[in-house]
Design a protein around this motif. Structure first.
Motif, PDB file in Angstrom:
ATOM      1  N   ARG A   1       2.154   6.633  -6.987  1.00 40.30           N
ATOM      2  CA  ARG A   1       1.132   7.581  -7.456  1.00 40.30           C
ATOM      3  C   ARG A   1       1.615   9.013  -7.267  1.00 40.30           C
ATOM      4  O   ARG A   1       1.417   9.866  -8.133  1.00 40.30           O
ATOM      5  N   ALA A   2       2.258   9.281  -6.130  1.00 39.88           N
ATOM      6  CA  ALA A   2       2.801  10.614  -5.879  1.00 39.88           C
ATOM      7  C   ALA A   2       3.924  10.935  -6.858  1.00 39.88           C
ATOM      8  O   ALA A   2       4.031  12.066  -7.356  1.00 39.88           O
TER       9      ALA A   2
ATOM     10  N   GLU B   1       0.832  -1.211   0.000  1.00 41.21           N
ATOM     11  CA  GLU B   1       0.000   0.000   0.000  1.00 41.21           C
ATOM     12  C   GLU B   1       0.864   1.256   0.000  1.00 41.21           C
ATOM     13  O   GLU B   1       0.604   2.210  -0.750  1.00 41.21           O
ATOM     14  N   ARG B   2       1.912   1.261   0.818  1.00 38.96           N
ATOM     15  CA  ARG B   2       2.808   2.420   0.882  1.00 38.96           C
ATOM     16  C   ARG B   2       3.555   2.600  -0.448  1.00 38.96           C
ATOM     17  O   ARG B   2       3.732   3.713  -0.920  1.00 38.96           O
ATOM     18  N   ARG B   3       3.984   1.509  -1.034  1.00 35.15           N
ATOM     19  CA  ARG B   3       4.699   1.577  -2.313  1.00 35.15           C
ATOM     20  C   ARG B   3       3.798   2.173  -3.395  1.00 35.15           C
ATOM     21  O   ARG B   3       4.220   3.043  -4.153  1.00 35.15           O
ATOM     22  N   GLU B   4       2.546   1.717  -3.444  1.00 37.89           N
ATOM     23  CA  GLU B   4       1.598   2.241  -4.425  1.00 37.89           C
ATOM     24  C   GLU B   4       1.355   3.731  -4.188  1.00 37.89           C
ATOM     25  O   GLU B   4       1.271   4.518  -5.141  1.00 37.89           O
ATOM     26  N   GLN B   5       1.253   4.129  -2.928  1.00 42.21           N
ATOM     27  CA  GLN B   5       1.051   5.533  -2.585  1.00 42.21           C
ATOM     28  C   GLN B   5       2.214   6.383  -3.069  1.00 42.21           C
ATOM     29  O   GLN B   5       2.023   7.479  -3.622  1.00 42.21           O
ATOM     30  N   ILE B   6       3.420   5.885  -2.885  1.00 44.40           N
ATOM     31  CA  ILE B   6       4.612   6.611  -3.322  1.00 44.40           C
ATOM     32  C   ILE B   6       4.651   6.717  -4.838  1.00 44.40           C
ATOM     33  O   ILE B   6       4.963   7.779  -5.404  1.00 44.40           O
TER      34      ILE B   6
ATOM     35  N   ALA C   1       3.638  12.406  -1.209  1.00 45.15           N
ATOM     36  CA  ALA C   1       3.076  11.162  -0.673  1.00 45.15           C
ATOM     37  C   ALA C   1       2.729  11.274   0.805  1.00 45.15           C
ATOM     38  O   ALA C   1       2.149  10.347   1.369  1.00 45.15           O
TER      39      ALA C   1
END
Length: 205
Positions: free
Chosen positions: A16-17, A9-14, A39
């Protein structure tokens, strides 16, 4: 029972940012600090979940390009070989390839690859794989089509489709867009006609 990992989830958030940052500020302007701020994380979090700058750029490339390749495969799967060529043209020149923010990211990465041999190789690897997949689709649908011929046509289709997408924001008439799709279909039809077995000779009267 342990708490599930939030790494994905954190990787995907990063990522996208990072995509938003590159679309707005370009590749050079998208520092890890700027991406981390976008992010809502620290730079150390970015490094922990994604890695160094090269690893971040590689992951970003996969993040933006993989969905296109995967959706093309989905569009062709579960079809008879002969039906895959029309489906391929529909995909390459259809709404799936419409301009969006991902195109800004893709173009920024390709531009950055002009000065980065490592990134250039990474991007080439992806497009060469796409070329091979399209060429394989062509050979499956057109018996007798050789590898060199299918790769040449696959490359032409990729250039036509991505060039078409790049110019789509410009006010060309809609007939240009329809004409490009029709031209791609004509190329494939000509290939099929060239490899179609001739009819058996008729008996002399």
């Amino acid at each position: 029972m342990g708490r599930p990992s939030l790494a994905a989830e954190r990787r995907e958030q990063i990522l996208r940012a990072a995509a938003r940052s590159v679309a707005r500020h370009g590749l050079a302007g998208s520092t890890q600090e700027r991406i981390a701020a976008a992010a809502g994380m620290s730079r150390s979090h970015v490094r922990h979940y994604v890695g160094n700058r090269d690893e971040l750029i590689d992951a970003l490339w996969d993040h933006v390009i993989t969905p296109y390749f995967a959706s093309m495969r989905d569009a062709l799967n579960d079809r008879e070989p002969a039906a895959r060529l029309p489906a391929l043209v529909d995909y390459l020149f259809g709404p799936q390839m419409a301009r969006n923010e991902d195109d800004l990211v893709i173009e920024a990465l390709i531009s950055g690859a002009m000065h980065d041999v490592r990134l250039r190789g990474r991007i080439y690897e992806s497009y060469a794989r796409l070329e091979r997949e399209i060429a394989g689709t062509i050979r499956d649908a057109v018996p007798g089509c050789g590898q060199a011929e299918s790769l040449q046509l696959a490359y032409a289709l990729i250039c036509m489709a991505f060039g078409h997408s790049t110019l789509a924001p410009l006010p060309f008439p809609a007939t240009r867009q329809a004409g490009m799709k029709a031209l791609a279909a004509q190329l494939l039809a000509a290939l099929e006609a060239g490899h179609r077995a001739p009819p058996p000779p008729t008996a002399a009267g």
